[in-house]
Design an enzyme around this catalytic site. Structure first.
Site, PDB file in Angstrom:
ATOM      1  N   LYS A 130       1.031  -2.243   8.508  1.00  0.00           N
ATOM      2  CA  LYS A 130       0.288  -1.008   8.756  1.00  0.00           C
ATOM      3  C   LYS A 130      -0.916  -1.183   9.672  1.00  0.00           C
ATOM      4  O   LYS A 130      -1.454  -0.189  10.179  1.00  0.00           O
ATOM      5  CB  LYS A 130      -0.186  -0.405   7.432  1.00  0.00           C
ATOM      6  CG  LYS A 130       0.916  -0.109   6.430  1.00  0.00           C
ATOM      7  CD  LYS A 130       0.353   0.408   5.126  1.00  0.00           C
ATOM      8  CE  LYS A 130       1.423   0.544   4.072  1.00  0.00           C
ATOM      9  NZ  LYS A 130       1.976  -0.759   3.633  1.00  0.00           N
ATOM     10  N   GLY A 215       7.532  -5.970  -9.086  1.00  0.00           N
ATOM     11  CA  GLY A 215       7.360  -6.121  -7.651  1.00  0.00           C
ATOM     12  C   GLY A 215       6.986  -4.845  -6.928  1.00  0.00           C
ATOM     13  O   GLY A 215       7.192  -4.722  -5.715  1.00  0.00           O
ATOM     14  N   LYS A 233      -1.949   4.678   5.132  1.00  0.00           N
ATOM     15  CA  LYS A 233      -0.745   5.492   5.372  1.00  0.00           C
ATOM     16  C   LYS A 233      -1.115   6.892   5.829  1.00  0.00           C
ATOM     17  O   LYS A 233      -0.432   7.483   6.679  1.00  0.00           O
ATOM     18  CB  LYS A 233       0.096   5.551   4.097  1.00  0.00           C
ATOM     19  CG  LYS A 233       0.701   4.216   3.689  1.00  0.00           C
ATOM     20  CD  LYS A 233       1.397   4.327   2.334  1.00  0.00           C
ATOM     21  CE  LYS A 233       1.954   2.997   1.886  1.00  0.00           C
ATOM     22  NZ  LYS A 233       2.559   3.061   0.534  1.00  0.00           N
TER      23      LYS A 233
END
Length: 363
Positions: A130, A215, A233
């Site tokens: 990102k 996870g 995001k």
């Protein structure tokens, strides 16, 4: 990763020289959860149009211009005596011709800083990292400029929503002349999982430890709890919508108790349960009526925030699955009845599948 930041000195490749019938040479950087799943997909599906030539992590790397054997490849990487050097890998890939793809599956700013240079040199970049798309505005503009002026292409669909078609939908709407009004949603499958646990009466700590064991969290779960991952995001989404937004513009509500912000990771896991549950109890005591969801939202006026919202049962953000993302787009044509995109938002497997789809979109 290597600390050398210079881009490889190469002649820029001519995209017109690409042959759609040839094999696409591939280098993968990052062998963690998503990288491991991608390697497994490459092994299971053995796509004939792709040849994995290089693999690297922060310590070592592998290279074979004839193609690496996928049998036990992560063990091969662990036993390699070649120190990781990203510039060397990029140069070797460029030597193979004008169709190379670098896949960045790290969370490294250093690797993200190289994306623009790789694109300018003629490589395509596919990434779930990102930092490039959510970084400083100047760096993001350099990335866009590299794609426009160079011969390389950029695919980063998996930076938001594990590859759900949010960024693509925003870009398609804009290309059709639509003006985006706002985007909101549940940007974190991890936080959706935690909110579902809280809704069912399970404490924050118990929900977090369960998510970590499956996870679903970052290696340091505080990145999820802090809201920073959602904020990044949101910045990527806002930029895809045509809004000018930087990380410092986003109001962020953190779920990390102050006593756990600066401790080391082992202390966080060993001593975090009581502070986590107490911190949530404090948030809940000030809550409005409704069901908690961790929502990101941004509009064309530059208002951007991530944090807890208490929503009515009938709200579309309440009925999502335990690790789902859901996004609501309002534009000229979708102002009163928003466009909804929903699906799995966490998990290494779904992310790896979409990374592979991004790779194939370039071939």
């Amino acid at each position: 990763m290597s600390s050398v930041r210079q881009q490889p000195s190469v002649t820029v490749l001519d995209r017109s020289a690409r042959d759609s019938r040839s094999i696409c040479p591939l280098v993968v950087i990052g062998s963690g959860n998503v990288g491991g799943e991608l390697l497994q997909l490459l092994d299971d599906r053995r796509p004939g149009s792709v040849s994995l030539l290089g693999l690297a992590n922060s310590r070592t790397m592998l290279w074979n211009e004839l193609g690496l054997s996928l049998d036990g490849i992560r063990q091969q990487l662990a036993e390699s005596d070649q120190a990781s050097c990203l510039d060397e890998l990029a140069s070797r890939l460029l030597d193979q011709g004008p169709q190379g793809v670098i896949v960045d599956l790290t969370a490294s700013r250093e690797v993200a800083d190289r994306h623009a240079g790789w694109i300018q040199a003629g490589l395509d970049v596919v990434t779930a990292n990102k930092w490039a798309a959510a970084g400083e505005a100047q760096g993001y503009q350099a990335l866009l400029g590299a794609e426009e002026a160079g011969v390389g292409r950029y695919r980063h669909a998996t930076t938001v929503g594990a590859g759900l078609p949010l960024l693509d939908s925003l870009q398609r709407l804009r290309s059709a002349g639509e003006s985006i009004v706002s985007v909101s949603g549940l940007f974190s499958g991890t936080l959706s999982y935690l909110m579902q646990g809280l809704q069912s009466g399970r404490g924050l700590a118990k929900s977090l430890w369960a998510a970590h064991e499956q996870g679903l969290t970052e290696p340091d779960p505080r990145l999820d709890l802090s809201g920073l991952d959602v904020a990044r995001k949101l910045v990527i989404t806002a930029r895809a919508a045509g809004f000018e937004l930087s990380l410092e513009d986003v109001r962020i509500e953190s779920l990390v108790p102050p006593s756990l912000i600066d401790c080391d990771l082992s202390t966080f896991f060993a001593q975090g349960s009581e502070p986590l549950d107490s911190h949530w109890a404090g948030i809940q005591s000030k809550a409005e009526a409704g069901i908690p969801r961790y929502v990101g939202q941004v509009d064309n006026q530059g208002q951007a925030s991530v944090g807890i919202q208490w929503l009515p049962t009938a709200h579309p953000f309440v009925g999502v699955g335990a690790t789902d993302n859901i996004f609501e787009i309002r534009s000229d044509s979708y102002r009163d009845t928003p466009l909804i995109i929903r699906g799995p938002g966490a998990g290494s497997r779904v992310t790896a599948v979409q990374v592979l789809a991004d790779i194939h979109s370039l071939i």
